[in-house]
Write an enzyme that holds these catalytic residues in place. Structure first.
Site, mmCIF file in Angstrom:
data_model
loop_
_atom_site.group_PDB
_atom_site.id
_atom_site.type_symbol
_atom_site.label_atom_id
_atom_site.label_comp_id
_atom_site.label_asym_id
_atom_site.label_seq_id
_atom_site.Cartn_x
_atom_site.Cartn_y
_atom_site.Cartn_z
ATOM 1 N N PHE A 234 0.820 -1.226 0.000
ATOM 2 C CA PHE A 234 0.000 0.000 0.000
ATOM 3 C C PHE A 234 0.844 1.263 0.000
ATOM 4 O O PHE A 234 0.386 2.320 0.415
ATOM 5 C CB PHE A 234 -0.956 0.012 1.214
ATOM 6 C CG PHE A 234 -1.528 -1.325 1.558
ATOM 7 C CD1 PHE A 234 -2.267 -2.030 0.617
ATOM 8 C CD2 PHE A 234 -1.340 -1.885 2.800
ATOM 9 C CE1 PHE A 234 -2.799 -3.273 0.921
ATOM 10 C CE2 PHE A 234 -1.867 -3.136 3.105
ATOM 11 C CZ PHE A 234 -2.597 -3.827 2.168
ATOM 12 N N GLY A 462 0.060 -8.196 -4.119
ATOM 13 C CA GLY A 462 -1.212 -8.793 -3.719
ATOM 14 C C GLY A 462 -2.321 -8.421 -4.674
ATOM 15 O O GLY A 462 -3.483 -8.787 -4.458
ATOM 16 N N ASN A 642 -7.950 -8.509 -16.339
ATOM 17 C CA ASN A 642 -8.520 -9.664 -15.635
ATOM 18 C C ASN A 642 -9.609 -9.168 -14.679
ATOM 19 O O ASN A 642 -9.319 -8.565 -13.651
ATOM 20 C CB ASN A 642 -7.415 -10.394 -14.860
ATOM 21 C CG ASN A 642 -7.931 -11.635 -14.145
ATOM 22 O OD1 ASN A 642 -9.063 -11.658 -13.644
ATOM 23 N ND2 ASN A 642 -7.117 -12.665 -14.090
ATOM 24 N N THR A 645 -9.207 -10.342 -10.764
ATOM 25 C CA THR A 645 -8.222 -9.680 -9.903
ATOM 26 C C THR A 645 -8.545 -8.190 -9.769
ATOM 27 O O THR A 645 -8.351 -7.602 -8.705
ATOM 28 C CB THR A 645 -6.786 -9.878 -10.434
ATOM 29 O OG1 THR A 645 -6.719 -9.436 -11.785
ATOM 30 C CG2 THR A 645 -6.373 -11.330 -10.350
ATOM 31 N N VAL A 714 -5.832 0.896 -11.978
ATOM 32 C CA VAL A 714 -6.842 0.182 -11.192
ATOM 33 C C VAL A 714 -6.487 0.212 -9.700
ATOM 34 O O VAL A 714 -7.361 0.322 -8.843
ATOM 35 C CB VAL A 714 -6.945 -1.296 -11.649
ATOM 36 C CG1 VAL A 714 -7.879 -2.081 -10.731
ATOM 37 C CG2 VAL A 714 -7.444 -1.385 -13.080
ATOM 38 N N GLY A 715 -5.220 0.165 -9.392
ATOM 39 C CA GLY A 715 -4.739 -0.146 -8.045
ATOM 40 C C GLY A 715 -5.371 0.615 -6.896
ATOM 41 O O GLY A 715 -5.731 0.027 -5.885
ATOM 42 N N GLU A 716 -5.483 1.922 -7.017
ATOM 43 C CA GLU A 716 -5.796 2.715 -5.826
ATOM 44 C C GLU A 716 -7.164 3.379 -5.836
ATOM 45 O O GLU A 716 -7.606 3.922 -4.824
ATOM 46 C CB GLU A 716 -4.690 3.765 -5.628
ATOM 47 C CG GLU A 716 -3.378 3.083 -5.278
ATOM 48 C CD GLU A 716 -2.161 3.970 -5.377
ATOM 49 O OE1 GLU A 716 -1.952 4.757 -4.473
ATOM 50 O OE2 GLU A 716 -1.415 3.858 -6.370
HETATM 51 MO MO1 MOS Z 1 0.730 3.168 -3.797
HETATM 52 S S1 MOS Z 1 0.359 4.418 -2.181
HETATM 53 O O1 MOS Z 1 1.589 4.280 -4.817
HETATM 54 O O2 MOS Z 1 1.762 1.937 -3.285
#
Ligand code: MOS
Length: 750
Positions: A234, A462, A642, A645, A714-716
């Site tokens: 994170f 993850g 995907n 995920t 997508v991540g955040e």
């Molecule tokens: Mo994210 S806070 O850029 O790992």
């Protein structure tokens, strides 16, 4: 299963994680390893006046005790990541007798066993000359440093606000928060023939390699950083944490491997955290809902060591079609460890503030909150007037509202209840996240054993990178998923980007795509070469599908057949990819381990992911307890490689958003200027019981601008709109507007 893009393939690393085969940093073993423990400062500011290590050194099995008296020589300079270096902080513990924050490392013990190390670490005696300190940004002695220039200035926001018939002008606050990955920080360092190997959880092995090389005066090839699995990061594992340098130093002095696993309470101060923020948001509108003025003054908590904050007003400024915008960014230095990246570092706090204010404006206008947002949807980026690479926020609201059942909402405060009289609130908020891209390299091979191998040093924190990066290659080469092998998280691999800022899929994915396209050319060339199954044919008539090379006439020959006809029995290709707007020098800087991001705003486009988020909260009319019954998020993040995920990632962000809204706060013990709730009993995060239904909708987009595979961030984004959506729902249920997080029972007692 078909390994192509868009398939909901099950995580490639799932079985390894479930069975314990996946090795995390602390799982690596080396013969003769010694174990380390930390001594942390009990005061927040001042000077160490005396250290007595005799009792620590007398503990049986102790091999080394390090204090600032031992470590002030011989290390190279390496700066803080936000200044172009690789360190989490520009202060390296044990290099001075100064104490900058409570919980600073002031001693390190290495012993033959963990127990001896811990006993000895407790036996180091220190005296301090303590000074007045403060760990909260609202303490009166703290100085606010305001940037001279407006961060964003379009038109005349102050005049337009003063003239607007409908106005909202409020302050919103968020507290310090901590990451709490399940996997603790851990470092094992070992030296062989002057070369350093470090196993530590990392989002950026290439950057950490370069930083450690500078610190220890080594060539980058003489540093090896290993992090194949990361148990949550994170942002907390992106840069080099001070203890990693200390452990490597100890290992070199002792001539044996040294391992440290940081205990949970120390995680609060030996790494980073999300700093507290204060936001003034002022919005002005015509009576028909046309927004005419926006002011966002953001103040973020920093450390005294590194004046840095993550205000994100350039992001809030791009949400709506507003002709007059002014934003301003300030920092408040406090006596804490340097704050750092924590999922959507700028966006999560600033969107709580901004999207709460938009909801307040809707109430002031007597307008539906979605209708207000749609009325002010910008055709181009409101700041630079550039086209969006893609922006499907309207479709997100349409799909999200339908899935949530927004039409059942009655606008009156407290107008909705359950059959047994519990107050029901419906709230919504916009989410966004910048789609920046980083330079990346990858290597792809069709091996003699029939597998497709994909290699890049990027990380799966993850989030599914092992799975999706394999899909990108399999899609190009027409290979079944079972044949795909992906290697990540090791500095000997081709350079991946820092897996932060939600750049991994778009950036490392683009490098993998480029390498796979090059490999496809080689396969087709081999198929038509002398001795190949399509000898003498034109490669243009052939394609790759289902593990075969297929001709226009339907004739098919397996990849194995083609490979057998090649001299090595295998084929491979490498690629170095950069975003179009990045120059070659910056690309090389990035591939060596520097931060080299391009976008989200380039000379031609603004590129962001967007989302519409919804919450239903239930508030007990007497006890005023708040439950999140349902959350719905509809997101447009370009091409989804995907959906399984991606869904998990977005849902995880939403659960965290609920935690942000109602639970999370690192409490400050003001007299002692330290974080008070330093364990997971005192620092609350959402559990399954705290979140009801979580629904994720994905809006398909074809973004031809952002990169060849069309993948945006997508991540955040999943966390970004959730805190405001919940706060807005709490208002709808109760009529109480809470302008801080976490929102707790006491806020609703009136
Ligand atoms: Mo994210 S806070 O850029 O790992």
């Amino acid at each position: 299963m078909d390994g192509s893009i868009g398939e909901p393939i099950v995580r490639r690393d799932a079985a390894a994680k479930a069975t314990g085969a996946a090795r995390y940093a602390a799982d690596f073993g080396h013969g003769g390893t010694a174990y380390a423990a930390l001594t942390l400062s009990t005061v927040a500011r001042g000077r160490i006046t005396r250290i007595d290590t005799a009792a620590a050194e007398a503990v049986p099995g102790v091999q080394l005790v390090l204090t600032h008296r031992d470590l002030n020589q011989g290390l190279g300079e390496e700066s803080f990541a936000m200044k172009g270096g690789h360190m989490q902080s520009s202060f390296l513990p044990l290099t001075s007798d100064e104490v900058h924050y409570a919980g600073q490392i002031v001693g390190l013990v290495v012993a033959d066993t963990v127990e001896a190390a811990e006993q000895a670490a407790r036996a180091i005696n220190l005296d301090y000359a303590a000074q007045h300190a403060s760990a909260a940004m609202d303490d009166p002695d703290r100085v606010v440093e305001t940037a001279k220039e407006s961060a964003v200035k379009v038109g005349d926001a102050d005049a337009a606000l003063a003239a607007a018939p409908v106005r909202v002008d409020q302050e919103y606050e968020t507290p310090a928060q901590h990451h709490h990955p399940m996997e603790l920080y851990a470092t094992t360092a070992s030296w062989n023939d002057g070369k350093l190997t470090v196993e530590c959880p990392s989002q950026w092995v290439i950057g950490q390699r370069q930083g450690l090389a500078a610190i220890f005066g080594l060539a980058v090839d003489d540093v090896h950083v290993v992090s194949p699995y990361v148990g949550g990061a994170f942002g907390s594992k992106a840069t080099i944490l001070g203890h990693t340098v200390l452990i490597a130093t100890a290992a070199r002095r002792l001539g044996r491997p040294v391992k440290l696993v940081v205990p949970r309470d120390a995680m609060f101060t030996v790494g980073s955290f999300r700093p507290a923020t204060r936001n003034r948001i002022a919005l002005g509108a015509e009576r028909d809902g046309t927004m005419v003025a926006m002011i966002h003054e953001a103040t973020g908590q920093s450390s005294e060591i590194d004046h840095v904050a993550f205000p994100g007003t350039d992001v809030t400024a791009r949400m709506y079609d507003i002709a007059n915008i002014r934003t301003q960014e300030s920092t408040v230095a406090t006596d804490v460890n340097t704050p750092g990246f924590q999922r959507a570092p700028a966006e999560a706090p600033s969107f709580f503030a901004f999207e709460s204010a938009v909801d307040e404006l809707a109430v002031a206008l007597g307008m539906d909150p979605i209708a207000l947002r749609l009325k002010n949807e910008p055709a181009v980026d409101p700041v630079k007037k550039l086209p969006w690479s893609s922006r499907s926020l309207v479709e997100c609201y349409r799909r999200g509202a339908e899935r949530f059942g927004w039409e059942k909402r009655t606008p009156g405060v407290g107008s909705m209840t359950t059959a047994d009289g519990v107050l029901v609130g419906y709230g919504c908020a916009t989410a966004t996240y910048p789609s920046a891209m980083a330079a990346a390299a990858a290597h792809v091979a069709l091996a003699a054993d029939g597998t497709l191998r994909v290699r890049t040093s990027a990380h799966d924190v993850g989030t599914g990178a092992y799975t999706v990066l394999g899909q990108v290659a399999a899609d190009v080469l027409g290979v079944a998923d079972e044949r795909v092998r992906v290697e990540l998280g090791d500095s000997i691999l081709p350079s991946g980007p820092m897996s932060g800022g939600s750049v991994t899929t778009g950036s490392a994915g683009s490098a993998v795509h480029m390498a796979a396209v090059a490999l496809r050319e080689k396969v087709l060339a081999a198929a038509v070469a002398e001795g190949g199954p399509f000898a003498g044919r034109e490669p243009s008539g052939l394609q790759l599908a289902g593990g075969h090379v297929v001709g226009a006439d339907g004739a098919a020959h397996s990849l194995d057949e083609v490979l057998k006809a090649t001299p090595a029995g295998s084929l491979d290709a490498a690629a170095e990819w950069k975003p179009e707007s990045m120059d070659a020098a910056k690309m090389q800087y990035g591939l060596l381990g520097g931060i080299a991001f391009a976008g989200p705003v380039t000379k031609t486009h603004a590129s962001y992911s967007f989302g519409a988020q919804f919450a239903e909260v239930h508030v007990d009319p007497l006890l005023r307890t708040i439950r999140v019954a349902r959350m719905v998020g509809a997101f447009a993040c370009g091409k989804i490689i995907n959906p399984r995920t991606a869904r998990s990632n977005l849902a995880g962000g939403m659960v965290w958003g609920a935690s942000f809204a109602l639970l999370e706060e690192t409490k400050v013990d003001r007299p002692r200027a330290r974080f008070a709730n330093q364990d997971l009993a005192g620092y609350h995060i959402s559990t399954s019981a705290d979140v009801g239904e979580v629904v994720v909708e994905m809006v398909d987009e074809e973004d031809r601008v952002v990169n060849a595979i069309g993948a945006k961030a997508v991540g955040e984004i999943g966390i970004v709109g959730m805190p405001a959506a919940i706060a807005n729902a709490v208002y709808h249920a109760t009529g109480v507007r809470v302008r801080h997080t976490p929102i707790v029972v006491e806020d609703l007692l009136g």
